[in-house]
Design a protein around this motif. Structure first.
Motif, PDB file in Angstrom:
ATOM      1  N   ALA A  78     -40.608  10.578  46.187  1.00  0.00           N
ATOM      2  CA  ALA A  78     -40.459   9.131  46.848  1.00  0.00           C
ATOM      3  C   ALA A  78     -41.217   8.118  47.392  1.00  0.00           C
ATOM      4  CB  ALA A  78     -38.656   8.791  47.987  1.00  0.00           C
ATOM      5  N   GLN A  79     -42.473   9.118  48.001  1.00  0.00           N
ATOM      6  CA  GLN A  79     -43.891   8.958  48.736  1.00  0.00           C
ATOM      7  C   GLN A  79     -44.491   7.858  47.754  1.00  0.00           C
ATOM      8  OE1 GLN A  79     -43.580   7.610  52.184  1.00  0.00           O
ATOM      9  NE2 GLN A  79     -45.646   6.577  51.689  1.00  0.00           N
ATOM     10  N   ARG A  80     -44.681   8.997  46.655  1.00  0.00           N
ATOM     11  CA  ARG A  80     -45.785   9.034  45.931  1.00  0.00           C
ATOM     12  C   ARG A  80     -45.187   6.896  44.389  1.00  0.00           C
ATOM     13  NH1 ARG A  80     -45.597  14.358  44.624  1.00  0.00           N
ATOM     14  NH2 ARG A  80     -44.666  13.252  43.081  1.00  0.00           N
ATOM     15  N   ALA A  81     -44.335   7.529  44.784  1.00  0.00           N
ATOM     16  CA  ALA A  81     -43.569   6.129  44.014  1.00  0.00           C
ATOM     17  C   ALA A  81     -43.560   5.005  44.711  1.00  0.00           C
ATOM     18  CB  ALA A  81     -42.046   6.829  43.642  1.00  0.00           C
ATOM     19  N   LEU A  82     -43.737   4.880  46.623  1.00  0.00           N
ATOM     20  CA  LEU A  82     -43.990   3.780  46.489  1.00  0.00           C
ATOM     21  C   LEU A  82     -44.937   3.537  46.470  1.00  0.00           C
ATOM     22  CD1 LEU A  82     -42.012   2.236  48.801  1.00  0.00           C
ATOM     23  CD2 LEU A  82     -42.969   3.448  50.859  1.00  0.00           C
ATOM     24  N   ALA A  83     -46.036   4.450  46.735  1.00  0.00           N
ATOM     25  CA  ALA A  83     -47.680   4.225  47.096  1.00  0.00           C
ATOM     26  C   ALA A  83     -48.075   3.586  45.932  1.00  0.00           C
ATOM     27  CB  ALA A  83     -48.400   5.390  47.792  1.00  0.00           C
ATOM     28  N   GLU A  84     -47.079   4.007  45.036  1.00  0.00           N
ATOM     29  CA  GLU A  84     -48.124   3.234  43.130  1.00  0.00           C
ATOM     30  C   GLU A  84     -47.168   2.023  43.277  1.00  0.00           C
ATOM     31  OE1 GLU A  84     -46.437   6.555  40.407  1.00  0.00           O
ATOM     32  OE2 GLU A  84     -47.906   7.185  40.581  1.00  0.00           O
ATOM     33  N   LEU A 117     -40.463  -2.991  45.168  1.00  0.00           N
ATOM     34  CA  LEU A 117     -40.670  -2.218  46.968  1.00  0.00           C
ATOM     35  C   LEU A 117     -40.227  -2.892  47.889  1.00  0.00           C
ATOM     36  CD1 LEU A 117     -44.675  -3.215  47.145  1.00  0.00           C
ATOM     37  CD2 LEU A 117     -44.083  -1.284  47.832  1.00  0.00           C
ATOM     38  N   ASP A 118     -39.315  -3.561  48.404  1.00  0.00           N
ATOM     39  CA  ASP A 118     -37.972  -4.168  48.998  1.00  0.00           C
ATOM     40  C   ASP A 118     -37.212  -3.118  48.877  1.00  0.00           C
ATOM     41  OD1 ASP A 118     -40.087  -6.233  50.833  1.00  0.00           O
ATOM     42  OD2 ASP A 118     -39.685  -7.517  49.186  1.00  0.00           O
ATOM     43  N   GLU A 119     -37.236  -2.705  47.985  1.00  0.00           N
ATOM     44  CA  GLU A 119     -35.345  -1.598  47.508  1.00  0.00           C
ATOM     45  C   GLU A 119     -35.767  -0.705  47.846  1.00  0.00           C
ATOM     46  OE1 GLU A 119     -34.172  -2.692  43.109  1.00  0.00           O
ATOM     47  OE2 GLU A 119     -34.119  -4.420  43.704  1.00  0.00           O
ATOM     48  N   ALA A 158     -36.061   1.751  56.712  1.00  0.00           N
ATOM     49  CA  ALA A 158     -35.967   0.633  56.662  1.00  0.00           C
ATOM     50  C   ALA A 158     -35.813   1.178  58.505  1.00  0.00           C
ATOM     51  CB  ALA A 158     -34.140   0.175  56.745  1.00  0.00           C
ATOM     52  N   ARG A 159     -35.669   1.760  59.333  1.00  0.00           N
ATOM     53  CA  ARG A 159     -35.701   1.316  60.479  1.00  0.00           C
ATOM     54  C   ARG A 159     -37.441   1.335  60.837  1.00  0.00           C
ATOM     55  NH1 ARG A 159     -32.129   6.040  60.823  1.00  0.00           N
ATOM     56  NH2 ARG A 159     -33.935   7.743  60.519  1.00  0.00           N
ATOM     57  N   THR A 160     -37.925   2.075  60.408  1.00  0.00           N
ATOM     58  CA  THR A 160     -39.178   1.929  60.335  1.00  0.00           C
ATOM     59  C   THR A 160     -40.595   1.104  60.280  1.00  0.00           C
ATOM     60  OG1 THR A 160     -39.507   4.629  59.795  1.00  0.00           O
ATOM     61  CG2 THR A 160     -41.889   2.822  60.236  1.00  0.00           C
ATOM     62  N   ALA A 161     -39.693  -0.004  59.316  1.00  0.00           N
ATOM     63  CA  ALA A 161     -40.240  -1.070  58.741  1.00  0.00           C
ATOM     64  C   ALA A 161     -39.497  -2.597  59.981  1.00  0.00           C
ATOM     65  CB  ALA A 161     -39.556  -1.865  57.439  1.00  0.00           C
ATOM     66  N   ALA A 162     -38.011  -1.872  60.773  1.00  0.00           N
ATOM     67  CA  ALA A 162     -37.639  -3.071  61.438  1.00  0.00           C
ATOM     68  C   ALA A 162     -38.576  -2.654  62.888  1.00  0.00           C
ATOM     69  CB  ALA A 162     -36.162  -2.935  61.612  1.00  0.00           C
ATOM     70  N   GLY A 164     -47.314 -10.623  64.265  1.00  0.00           N
ATOM     71  CA  GLY A 164     -49.062 -10.624  63.036  1.00  0.00           C
ATOM     72  C   GLY A 164     -48.245  -9.129  61.839  1.00  0.00           C
ATOM     73  N   VAL A 165     -47.817  -8.752  61.774  1.00  0.00           N
ATOM     74  CA  VAL A 165     -47.286  -7.831  60.828  1.00  0.00           C
ATOM     75  C   VAL A 165     -45.936  -8.020  60.259  1.00  0.00           C
ATOM     76  CG1 VAL A 165     -46.176  -5.245  60.421  1.00  0.00           C
ATOM     77  CG2 VAL A 165     -47.939  -5.669  62.439  1.00  0.00           C
ATOM     78  N   GLY A 166     -46.487  -8.471  58.395  1.00  0.00           N
ATOM     79  CA  GLY A 166     -45.158  -9.745  58.646  1.00  0.00           C
ATOM     80  C   GLY A 166     -45.548  -8.235  57.241  1.00  0.00           C
ATOM     81  N   PRO A 167     -44.816  -9.458  55.830  1.00  0.00           N
ATOM     82  CA  PRO A 167     -43.600  -8.389  54.753  1.00  0.00           C
ATOM     83  C   PRO A 167     -44.900  -7.331  54.021  1.00  0.00           C
ATOM     84  CG  PRO A 167     -43.357 -10.402  54.479  1.00  0.00           C
ATOM     85  CD  PRO A 167     -44.326 -10.662  55.916  1.00  0.00           C
ATOM     86  N   VAL A 168     -46.583  -8.228  53.695  1.00  0.00           N
ATOM     87  CA  VAL A 168     -47.449  -7.682  53.458  1.00  0.00           C
ATOM     88  C   VAL A 168     -47.855  -6.258  54.104  1.00  0.00           C
ATOM     89  CG1 VAL A 168     -49.532  -7.079  52.257  1.00  0.00           C
ATOM     90  CG2 VAL A 168     -48.129  -9.415  51.738  1.00  0.00           C
ATOM     91  N   ALA A 169     -48.383  -6.147  55.286  1.00  0.00           N
ATOM     92  CA  ALA A 169     -48.524  -5.131  56.139  1.00  0.00           C
ATOM     93  C   ALA A 169     -47.371  -4.264  56.585  1.00  0.00           C
ATOM     94  CB  ALA A 169     -49.383  -6.202  57.131  1.00  0.00           C
ATOM     95  N   CYS A 170     -46.232  -4.593  56.229  1.00  0.00           N
ATOM     96  CA  CYS A 170     -45.204  -3.371  57.077  1.00  0.00           C
ATOM     97  C   CYS A 170     -45.397  -2.760  55.241  1.00  0.00           C
ATOM     98  CB  CYS A 170     -43.904  -4.431  56.865  1.00  0.00           C
ATOM     99  SG  CYS A 170     -43.134  -3.241  57.000  1.00  0.00           S
ATOM    100  N   ARG A 171     -45.425  -3.382  54.511  1.00  0.00           N
ATOM    101  CA  ARG A 171     -45.587  -2.510  53.030  1.00  0.00           C
ATOM    102  C   ARG A 171     -46.752  -1.290  52.911  1.00  0.00           C
ATOM    103  NH1 ARG A 171     -44.395  -7.430  48.206  1.00  0.00           N
ATOM    104  NH2 ARG A 171     -42.466  -8.246  48.221  1.00  0.00           N
TER     105      ARG A 171
END
Length: 273
Positions: free
Chosen positions: A83-89, A138-140, A149-153, A160-167
């Motif tokens: 799952a982590q590799r898929a997110l990075a890809e 990515l968001d899904e 999801a908790r970490t993203a929140a 300063g940390v927007g959606p792009v930096a969070c992803r």
């Protein structure tokens, strides 16, 4: 049945080859072998240090074997989950699409042919659609995992940390919250490296690390240095002390990374104090 020849291996290394080494790393992990991936520049520098200037497959194999013995005390990093590799890809692909869109936009500005402009417009429409699709995927993927999801929140509570930096942080820095501040800064590539020798004293600089992530966090730091009081105070203090703009911004990136690391480790939102 004879014992496999690799059973007595205490340490194994392979060079990074743009992803082609991944099946080897996964097979080694399944067999319980201590295989680590080495950056090619590090292997080449080690070869030069051993006065091995020629480069052949046989020489490379001998150099890697010697490097494996030399670095036997270095722990092998944990293998990322599928799952982590898929997110990075997905994150890497999103960056590639944005780079292609930027290139097409530059071409559109320089062309005079109506046909070429129509071709570029069609290409941009396709790229925009794919960027939206990858971004939604990515968001899904982040929302589908409770811990992510908790970490993203938590990350988004820091101005300063927007959606792009969070992803980018979730995809390219899964170690966030599990390392000390010096190690996490070094992973991003914003830890200062001093160069002092005798009477020669040069300014500290940064190198290495995860450049795509650092590029994203540089833009996040630019926003934070303007709109987040904590990071704006740091930036203004460094500028008042005579530091160049980029040096001050890199310091903001470093403080931003270490702050986010502490937030995730503690499980607490951003606190201006």
């Amino acid at each position: 049945m004879s014992e496999p020849c690799w059973r007595g291996c205490a340490n194994l290394v392979c060079e990074a080859t743009g992803g082609y080494e991944r099946p080897l790393i996964e097979a080694a992990a399944a067999l319980g072998l201590p295989l680590r991936r080495i950056h090619p520049s590090r292997a080449r520098a080690f070869a030069r240090a051993k006065a091995k200037l020629a480069k052949t497959d046989r020489i490379d194999a001998a150099v890697l074997a010697a490097l494996a013995a030399f670095t036997a005390d270095e722990p092998a990093p944990p293998l990322p989950s599928p799952a982590q590799r898929a997110l990075a890809e997905l994150m890497t692909r999103l960056g590639q699409l944005k780079d292609q869109r930027q290139a097409e936009q530059c071409r559109r500005e320089r062309t005079e042919s109506a046909l070429v402009r129509r071709s570029i417009a069609a290409s941009l429409a396709l790229l925009d659609a794919q960027i939206r699709e990858i971004g939604a995927a990515l968001d899904e993927a982040i929302a589908a995992d409770a811990e992510r999801a908790r970490t993203a929140a938590l990350l988004r509570t820091c101005k300063g940390v927007g959606p792009v930096a969070c992803r980018a942080l979730l995809a390219w820095l899964p170690e966030l919250g599990r390392l000390n501040r010096r190690t996490v800064a070094a992973l991003v590539g914003v830890a200062p490296i001093t160069c002092h020798s005798g009477s020669s004293i040069r300014s500290a600089s940064i190198t290495g690390g995860r450049k795509p992530l650092r590029d994203v966090l540089f833009m996040a730091a630019l926003t934070a240095s303007r709109h987040n009081p904590v990071f704006r105070s740091l930036y203004e203090r460094l500028r008042a002390a005579g530091k160049p703009h980029k040096v001050a911004l890199i310091a903001v990136v470093r403080k931003l990374v270490t702050t986010l690391n502490a937030m995730v480790r503690a499980g607490k939102p951003f606190q201006p104090a």
